[in-house]
Each structure stands twice: as C-alpha cells, then as structure tokens.
Enzyme design. Structure first.
Site, mmCIF file in Angstrom:
data_model
loop_
_atom_site.group_PDB
_atom_site.id
_atom_site.type_symbol
_atom_site.label_atom_id
_atom_site.label_comp_id
_atom_site.label_asym_id
_atom_site.label_seq_id
_atom_site.Cartn_x
_atom_site.Cartn_y
_atom_site.Cartn_z
ATOM 1 N N PRO A 105 -33.377 15.157 -6.073
ATOM 2 C CA PRO A 105 -32.506 14.288 -5.265
ATOM 3 C C PRO A 105 -31.689 15.103 -4.277
ATOM 4 O O PRO A 105 -31.077 16.110 -4.628
ATOM 5 C CB PRO A 105 -31.618 13.625 -6.315
ATOM 6 C CG PRO A 105 -32.494 13.570 -7.528
ATOM 7 C CD PRO A 105 -33.285 14.854 -7.504
ATOM 8 N N CYS A 106 -31.677 14.637 -3.021
ATOM 9 C CA CYS A 106 -31.148 15.475 -1.951
ATOM 10 C C CYS A 106 -29.795 15.024 -1.436
ATOM 11 O O CYS A 106 -29.265 15.631 -0.516
ATOM 12 C CB CYS A 106 -32.138 15.509 -0.789
ATOM 13 S SG CYS A 106 -32.470 13.873 -0.072
ATOM 14 N N GLN A 107 -29.194 13.975 -1.995
ATOM 15 C CA GLN A 107 -27.964 13.451 -1.402
ATOM 16 C C GLN A 107 -26.860 14.502 -1.344
ATOM 17 O O GLN A 107 -26.044 14.510 -0.435
ATOM 18 C CB GLN A 107 -27.485 12.226 -2.177
ATOM 19 C CG GLN A 107 -28.354 10.997 -1.977
ATOM 20 C CD GLN A 107 -29.498 10.938 -2.964
ATOM 21 O OE1 GLN A 107 -29.859 11.941 -3.580
ATOM 22 N NE2 GLN A 107 -30.078 9.762 -3.131
#
Length: 385
Positions: A105-107
């Site tokens: 997950p890149c948030q």
C-alpha cells in the site's frame, strides 16, 4: 484492432503449463493487475495474498474461477500471515518461486500526503514485511512497485532498511527506476517506481532491466496511435457490462459539467470555484474533463469521483464509469470488479496496469529461463568431465 481486443483473444482459460514453467507469487495482489500481466508474460502465478474482501473477490472471480490462473489465493492480513504457511499451503512448496511480485500500500508515500504526512504511517512498515517473504520464499528475483514518493528523503529510513535487509540475505537490489505506464502500452500518464532485487547466491550479474519503452520515446505524447490515448476508454461498453456505472451527481454539479468545455475543459472554465480551490492550487484539476487526444491522467483510488481529480467524461455530464477507468489501466473488458463503483474504483486505482506489468515481468521471465539453461549446461559439462 486495439490492444484490448488483442488481449481478449490471448486471455482464454490457461492450459496446464509444463513442469519447468516460470512461477511467481503476488503479494498485496489487489484485484490482480500484476498477476494478469504475469499471465500475459507467460509466467504462472502460483500464490497470491490479498486481504481486502472486494479485491480478493475480483481476483478469484476473474483469474481463478475462470481457470485462467492455477493460483492459491490467501485472503489474509499479510502482517499476520506467515510466509512459511503460504509455502506449506501452495504449490510453491514443491516448485519454488522464481519471481516475487508486490505493490505494498502506497498511501504513506503518496504525493497527496503533504507537510511530512506519512513519515510514520504504519502502512509503510508493510514494505519491510514484504522482505520477510523474500527471505522465506527465496525467489530468484523480487519486484516491488510503488509511487515515486517512496524515494522522497523523508522516507529514506524505510528504503535504507529494505536495502540493508536485502544485503544481509545476500540479495542485490538495483537502483530504483521510475517508469511511466504510457511508455509501455497503457493509455495513461502514470509514473511508478520499481525496485528489482536478485539472488546473488545464484546470479553473479544483474539481469538486463529495466525494459526499454515499447511505445515511442519516453515522455512523448505527440503522434500516438489512438489506442494509446484516453479515447480507448470511451468506446461503447459490452452489452450487460456490470462495470458500466458512474457516480450519480446532483443537479447543480450536472449544470457545472454542462458549462465545462468538452475534451479537456477544467472546472475554472465552468466558473465554479469553491473556497478549497482558492486555498490549494493543487486542486486545479478537480471536476476537469479528460482529454481523449492524450494519455489519461493517473487513475487513483478515487478515479470515479470527479471531485478528486480530472475524472469527468470528455463530453458527457458525469464522471467516468468504472469500466472506462479499468480500460485506462489496460484491463480487458471481460474483467469485472466486485463490490460496486466505489470499491471497484479503489481496486482499479491500486492496480499495476496490466500492460505495464506484462512488460516489466517479461525480461525477468527470460532471465529465469536463461539461468536454468546455464545451469543445465553446467550439469552436462560436469557429467562429461
């Protein structure tokens, strides 16, 4: 014939692959963009891990229930699911893993996170969890995909730790590269960073990577074929397409869209400027129309919501449909996303574009096969000695 039509012809249910097929494991698999790209690159995904129930349902319905992949799908929280359990419960136990894929997950690394936000985001720790799988599965190669913000100085501690763990396990990691999906057959301006590691116990030299752009000079937007522009998304949908849905808008917003010029018009052209738009110049694209003559803007997890970016249909007075967003990620039309429009938008935005996935995996497939061929030659030479 468009690239989507070509993929439709390629994407018949998979036949049994030979015993020496190149195998992969897909972590943080989402709806399956990386896995589908691997399939088109003739790599057999044997196991995948995805915790989100809607994304897992899409993966299972499109890739496993259809017989396209023979993967074991683990709907598990990767922070708690042991890589050794994955090995024990999948065909990787017997065949081994050649390529480990994953887009944590890149948030926490996103450009939308400002003023230091994301530095201590717990999701960033999943990048390190990824490497625990590298240690356990011992692939010949591992490939991480993430947003360019991963390389910002404020996230250096996580990247440094990743490289340190790789080195301690006798893996070498190439310098990060940023690739734009539009240079690899995807009708979208989408920059992503890739980290490639290889097992230096078995490989003395780095593989030939990254791949060369397949569609013109990197960054070029002039003279592109139609199917490399956003126009490919707006062909008529298939009859009965469950993903041919868009957000419902109020009367005031529809009037705004009616005032917005077609094919690239912005919210400023409509005269609608909210207080938040005045306070933050970064909001200039919201409620803007997509220009079909160019690659589309980056499809985010909110790509079906016009209030979150330039996601309004080029000529019609509503946001783009889920199907149109999926086409802009080079998903073929037979691929349906489960969970409704908002859940589907998240899956589309999180996915590695299928065509890009195919192109970055193909040279790794070749490197695996070349490594095996070299091993066989050495064995023959040893037997003859």
């Amino acid at each position: 014939m468009s690239h989507l039509d070509q993929q439709d012809k390629v994407a018949a249910p998979a036949v049994d692959l030979p015993e020496d097929a190149v195998t992969a494991c897909d972590l943080f698999a989402g709806a399956g963009g990386f896995s589908l790209g691997a399939h088109f690159a003739q790599v057999q995904v044997a196991a995948a891990v995805e915790f989100n129930r809607h994304a897992a349902a899409s993966y299972r319905a499109n890739l496993i229930d259809t017989g396209l992949l023979k993967a074991s799908l683990f709907e598990k929280d990767i922070a708690k699911f042991s890589p050794f359990d994955l090995l024990a419960e999948s065909s990787l136990k017997d065949r081994g893993c050649d390529i480990l894929l994953g887009g944590p997950p890149c948030q926490g690394f996103s450009a939308h996170r400002i003023n230091g936000a994301g530095i201590n985001d717990p999701r960033n720790a999943l990048l390190l969890r990824y490497f625990e799988y590298v240690r356990a599965l011992r692939p010949l190669f591992f490939l991480v995909e993430n947003v360019p913000g991963l390389l910002w100085p404020r996230h250096a501690s996580f990247v440094d730790a990743f490289y340190s763990l790789a080195d301690s396990a006798e893996y070498s990691v190439l310098k990060p590269v940023i690739l734009n999906a539009k240079d690899f057959g995807v009708p979208q301006n989408r920059r992503r960073v890739f980290l490639l590691g290889y097992d230096r116990r078995r490989l003395s030299n780095a593989p030939s990577w990254p791949p060369t752009a397949t569609h013109g000079e990197p960054g070029n937007t002039e003279g592109l074929p139609e199917w490399l522009t956003a126009s490919v998304a707006f062909a008529p949908p298939l009859e009965g397409d469950l993903n041919n849905i868009h957000m419902r808008h109020g009367a005031e917003l529809i009037k705004t869209f009616e005032k917005t010029p077609p094919n690239g018009g912005s919210r400023r052209d409509s005269g609608r400027v909210l207080p938040c738009h005045k306070a933050h110049i970064g909001h200039h694209d919201v409620y803007g129309r997509i220009n079909p003559a160019h690659p589309a803007p980056t499809m985010t997890t909110a790509c079906v919501n016009p209030s979150k970016g330039r996601f309004v249909h080029p000529t019609e007075h509503h946001g783009i449909t889920l199907r149109q967003a999926a086409r802009l990620q080079s998903f073929p039309d037979w691929f349906n996303f489960e969970g409704g429009i908002m859940a589907g938008g998240v899956q589309v935005g999180n996915a590695v574009p299928v065509n890009l996935a195919k192109e970055v995996i193909a040279p790794l497939r070749d490197a695996v096969l070349n490594h095996r061929a070299a091993q066989r030659l050495r064995e023959i030479a040893d037997e003859a000695a």
